[in-house]
Design a protein around this motif. Structure first.
Motif, PDB file in Angstrom:
ATOM      1  N   ARG A  38      -0.399  18.613 -16.305  1.00 22.21           N
ATOM      2  CA  ARG A  38      -1.637  18.589 -17.098  1.00 22.21           C
ATOM      3  C   ARG A  38      -2.365  19.925 -17.050  1.00 22.21           C
ATOM      4  NH1 ARG A  38      -4.591  12.816 -16.071  1.00 22.21           N
ATOM      5  NH2 ARG A  38      -3.096  11.569 -17.235  1.00 22.21           N
ATOM      6  N   ALA A  39      -2.304  20.587 -15.891  1.00 24.51           N
ATOM      7  CA  ALA A  39      -3.003  21.866 -15.732  1.00 24.51           C
ATOM      8  C   ALA A  39      -2.353  22.966 -16.565  1.00 24.51           C
ATOM      9  CB  ALA A  39      -3.039  22.263 -14.258  1.00 24.51           C
ATOM     10  N   GLY A  40      -1.050  22.824 -16.843  1.00 28.15           N
ATOM     11  CA  GLY A  40      -0.361  23.837 -17.640  1.00 28.15           C
ATOM     12  C   GLY A  40       0.003  25.064 -16.830  1.00 28.15           C
ATOM     13  N   SER A  41       0.240  26.149 -17.540  1.00 26.31           N
ATOM     14  CA  SER A  41       0.720  27.394 -16.920  1.00 26.31           C
ATOM     15  C   SER A  41      -0.337  27.932 -15.951  1.00 26.31           C
ATOM     16  CB  SER A  41       1.009  28.412 -18.012  1.00 26.31           C
ATOM     17  OG  SER A  41       1.571  29.557 -17.464  1.00 26.31           O
ATOM     18  N   PRO A  42       0.055  28.480 -14.805  1.00 25.88           N
ATOM     19  CA  PRO A  42       1.410  28.656 -14.282  1.00 25.88           C
ATOM     20  C   PRO A  42       1.903  27.472 -13.447  1.00 25.88           C
ATOM     21  CG  PRO A  42      -0.098  29.741 -12.810  1.00 25.88           C
ATOM     22  CD  PRO A  42      -0.940  29.105 -13.920  1.00 25.88           C
ATOM     23  N   HIS A  43       1.073  26.436 -13.315  1.00 29.09           N
ATOM     24  CA  HIS A  43       1.410  25.318 -12.421  1.00 29.09           C
ATOM     25  C   HIS A  43       2.617  24.507 -12.890  1.00 29.09           C
ATOM     26  CE1 HIS A  43      -2.256  26.253 -10.337  1.00 29.09           C
ATOM     27  NE2 HIS A  43      -2.921  26.145 -11.457  1.00 29.09           N
ATOM     28  N   ASP A  44       2.844  24.490 -14.192  1.00 29.88           N
ATOM     29  CA  ASP A  44       3.964  23.706 -14.701  1.00 29.88           C
ATOM     30  C   ASP A  44       5.306  24.419 -14.549  1.00 29.88           C
ATOM     31  OD1 ASP A  44       3.395  25.645 -16.575  1.00 29.88           O
ATOM     32  OD2 ASP A  44       3.419  24.298 -18.297  1.00 29.88           O
ATOM     33  N   LYS A  45       5.286  25.612 -13.944  1.00 28.24           N
ATOM     34  CA  LYS A  45       6.521  26.387 -13.762  1.00 28.24           C
ATOM     35  C   LYS A  45       7.002  26.388 -12.304  1.00 28.24           C
ATOM     36  CE  LYS A  45       6.167  28.581 -17.972  1.00 28.24           C
ATOM     37  NZ  LYS A  45       5.474  27.548 -18.700  1.00 28.24           N
ATOM     38  N   ILE A  46       6.415  25.553 -11.472  1.00 33.24           N
ATOM     39  CA  ILE A  46       6.758  25.551 -10.045  1.00 33.24           C
ATOM     40  C   ILE A  46       8.141  24.954  -9.840  1.00 33.24           C
ATOM     41  CG2 ILE A  46       6.117  24.531  -7.822  1.00 33.24           C
ATOM     42  CD1 ILE A  46       3.193  24.891  -8.780  1.00 33.24           C
ATOM     43  N   GLU A  47       8.909  25.581  -8.940  1.00 30.74           N
ATOM     44  CA  GLU A  47      10.265  25.102  -8.653  1.00 30.74           C
ATOM     45  C   GLU A  47      10.231  23.658  -8.180  1.00 30.74           C
ATOM     46  OE1 GLU A  47      12.380  27.604  -5.883  1.00 30.74           O
ATOM     47  OE2 GLU A  47      11.420  29.380  -6.712  1.00 30.74           O
ATOM     48  N   LYS A  48      11.159  22.864  -8.690  1.00 32.66           N
ATOM     49  CA  LYS A  48      11.210  21.438  -8.344  1.00 32.66           C
ATOM     50  C   LYS A  48      11.440  21.228  -6.845  1.00 32.66           C
ATOM     51  CE  LYS A  48      10.575  20.038 -12.512  1.00 32.66           C
ATOM     52  NZ  LYS A  48       9.194  19.801 -12.875  1.00 32.66           N
ATOM     53  N   GLU A  84       8.173   7.183   1.894  1.00 26.83           N
ATOM     54  CA  GLU A  84       6.865   6.518   1.899  1.00 26.83           C
ATOM     55  C   GLU A  84       5.773   7.370   1.242  1.00 26.83           C
ATOM     56  OE1 GLU A  84       7.110   8.666   5.920  1.00 26.83           O
ATOM     57  OE2 GLU A  84       8.478   7.793   4.447  1.00 26.83           O
ATOM     58  N   HIS A  85       6.062   8.682   1.030  1.00 24.72           N
ATOM     59  CA  HIS A  85       5.062   9.572   0.439  1.00 24.72           C
ATOM     60  C   HIS A  85       5.510  10.150  -0.908  1.00 24.72           C
ATOM     61  CE1 HIS A  85       3.807  10.028   4.843  1.00 24.72           C
ATOM     62  NE2 HIS A  85       2.919   9.264   4.249  1.00 24.72           N
ATOM     63  N   GLU A  86       6.607   9.624  -1.482  1.00 21.61           N
ATOM     64  CA  GLU A  86       7.113  10.172  -2.753  1.00 21.61           C
ATOM     65  C   GLU A  86       6.107  10.025  -3.890  1.00 21.61           C
ATOM     66  OE1 GLU A  86      10.974   8.531  -3.492  1.00 21.61           O
ATOM     67  OE2 GLU A  86      11.916   9.824  -1.983  1.00 21.61           O
ATOM     68  N   LEU A  87       5.265   9.007  -3.826  1.00 18.10           N
ATOM     69  CA  LEU A  87       4.235   8.832  -4.839  1.00 18.10           C
ATOM     70  C   LEU A  87       3.333  10.066  -4.931  1.00 18.10           C
ATOM     71  CD1 LEU A  87       2.566   7.099  -6.843  1.00 18.10           C
ATOM     72  CD2 LEU A  87       1.327   6.199  -4.860  1.00 18.10           C
ATOM     73  N   LEU A  88       3.077  10.701  -3.787  1.00 22.85           N
ATOM     74  CA  LEU A  88       2.219  11.884  -3.771  1.00 22.85           C
ATOM     75  C   LEU A  88       2.866  13.052  -4.507  1.00 22.85           C
ATOM     76  CD1 LEU A  88       0.862  11.659  -0.121  1.00 22.85           C
ATOM     77  CD2 LEU A  88      -0.369  11.124  -2.242  1.00 22.85           C
ATOM     78  N   ALA A  89       4.173  13.212  -4.377  1.00 25.85           N
ATOM     79  CA  ALA A  89       4.872  14.273  -5.104  1.00 25.85           C
ATOM     80  C   ALA A  89       4.792  14.029  -6.604  1.00 25.85           C
ATOM     81  CB  ALA A  89       6.330  14.364  -4.645  1.00 25.85           C
ATOM     82  N   THR A  90       4.955  12.772  -7.012  1.00 25.11           N
ATOM     83  CA  THR A  90       4.854  12.419  -8.428  1.00 25.11           C
ATOM     84  C   THR A  90       3.455  12.717  -8.959  1.00 25.11           C
ATOM     85  OG1 THR A  90       6.509  10.699  -8.122  1.00 25.11           O
ATOM     86  CG2 THR A  90       5.118  10.533 -10.083  1.00 25.11           C
ATOM     87  N   LEU A  91       2.441  12.346  -8.180  1.00 23.07           N
ATOM     88  CA  LEU A  91       1.059  12.609  -8.570  1.00 23.07           C
ATOM     89  C   LEU A  91       0.810  14.104  -8.729  1.00 23.07           C
ATOM     90  CD1 LEU A  91      -1.929  11.819  -8.996  1.00 23.07           C
ATOM     91  CD2 LEU A  91      -2.167  11.845  -6.492  1.00 23.07           C
ATOM     92  N   LEU A  92       1.279  14.897  -7.767  1.00 19.55           N
ATOM     93  CA  LEU A  92       1.063  16.341  -7.831  1.00 19.55           C
ATOM     94  C   LEU A  92       1.771  16.942  -9.042  1.00 19.55           C
ATOM     95  CD1 LEU A  92      -0.261  18.776  -6.471  1.00 19.55           C
ATOM     96  CD2 LEU A  92       1.838  19.071  -5.149  1.00 19.55           C
ATOM     97  N   GLN A  93       2.988  16.490  -9.318  1.00 26.01           N
ATOM     98  CA  GLN A  93       3.699  16.984 -10.505  1.00 26.01           C
ATOM     99  C   GLN A  93       2.912  16.680 -11.774  1.00 26.01           C
ATOM    100  OE1 GLN A  93       7.728  15.307  -9.862  1.00 26.01           O
ATOM    101  NE2 GLN A  93       8.447  17.399 -10.190  1.00 26.01           N
ATOM    102  N   ARG A  94       2.341  15.505 -11.859  1.00 28.11           N
ATOM    103  CA  ARG A  94       1.552  15.140 -13.047  1.00 28.11           C
ATOM    104  C   ARG A  94       0.286  15.999 -13.159  1.00 28.11           C
ATOM    105  NH1 ARG A  94       2.288   8.606 -12.863  1.00 28.11           N
ATOM    106  NH2 ARG A  94       4.431   8.614 -13.637  1.00 28.11           N
ATOM    107  N   LEU A  95      -0.368  16.242 -12.034  1.00 22.61           N
ATOM    108  CA  LEU A  95      -1.556  17.107 -12.049  1.00 22.61           C
ATOM    109  C   LEU A  95      -1.196  18.502 -12.537  1.00 22.61           C
ATOM    110  CD1 LEU A  95      -3.257  16.088  -8.669  1.00 22.61           C
ATOM    111  CD2 LEU A  95      -4.141  15.666 -10.973  1.00 22.61           C
ATOM    112  N   PHE A  96      -0.087  19.034 -12.041  1.00 21.92           N
ATOM    113  CA  PHE A  96       0.340  20.374 -12.436  1.00 21.92           C
ATOM    114  C   PHE A  96       0.765  20.411 -13.899  1.00 21.92           C
ATOM    115  CE2 PHE A  96       1.565  22.271  -8.022  1.00 21.92           C
ATOM    116  CZ  PHE A  96       0.223  22.279  -7.679  1.00 21.92           C
TER     117      PHE A  96
END
Length: 196
Positions: free
Chosen positions: A136-146, A122-134
């Motif tokens: 867009r933010a680029g390094s180092p946020h785009d390197k976070i373990e899945k 029921e909250h998977e949309l939030l994980a998708t949103l956070l991944q998209r924010l990261f």
């Protein structure tokens, strides 16, 4: 200093567990605080200011805050001491006293953290949103373990930092014990962030 005695650094922002916050230090009471924490390898408490200001007379802090651990030092462009802290444990302030130099010291009760909880469907949309924010933010946020994006607590804390929430809402979310309740609050707020 006893393990339940914590110097406080009241701020106009909220620090969350696992969050990173840069600070400029220039008041003597906080320079002393940073020196003492560095020598002892200890942290200090960050609490939202309820009354007063960050500079000058001691402010009235919120009763619930987050321990800050120093992870980096620097010199800012204007020659001041800069530190970067990471949020650790949450605490509840039981009593405070103000030292002669204006530093607030609190007797605190450490709050139990929720056991690791997997993100529900029921909250998977939030994980998708956070991944998209990261992304867009680029390094180092785009390197976070899945694997982090399956952790309900971590998702809630990071979105509480990244979404355009009022500081009072951030404080409310810091006070919520249940990761699921925190995520439910955030998912119900999402329509408010959609462009019209």
């Amino acid at each position: 200093m006893s393990p339940n005695c914590l110097p406080l650094f009241p701020l106009g922002t909220v620090l969350f567990p696992g969050g990173v916050l840069p600070l400029r230090i220039f008041e003597p009471r906080y320079l002393d605080l940073i020196r003492d924490c560095s020598r002892q390898g200890s942290g200090f408490g960050v609490c939202l200011i309820l009354e007063g200001r960050e500079v000058g007379e001691p402010a009235v802090p919120a009763a619930l805050g987050c321990e800050a651990r120093i992870i980096d030092f620097s010199t800012t462009g204007d020659g001041l001491l800069g530190i970067t802290v990471e949020g650790a444990r949450r605490f509840h302030v039981e009593r405070t006293k103000v030292r002669d130099n204006g530093l607030i010291v609190a007797d605190v009760r450490w709050l139990d953290e929720a056991p690791p909880t997997r993100l529900g469907p029921e909250h998977e949309l939030l994980a998708t949103l956070l991944q998209r924010l990261f992304d867009r933010a680029g390094s180092p946020h785009d390197k976070i373990e899945k694997s982090r994006f399956a952790d309900a607590d971590w998702i809630g804390w990071r979105l509480a930092e990244w979404l355009p929430l009022a500081v009072t809402e951030r404080q409310h979310l810091l006070q919520v014990d249940s990761p699921q309740a925190r995520l439910q609050y955030l998912i119900e707020r999402l329509p408010d962030f959609q462009p019209e």
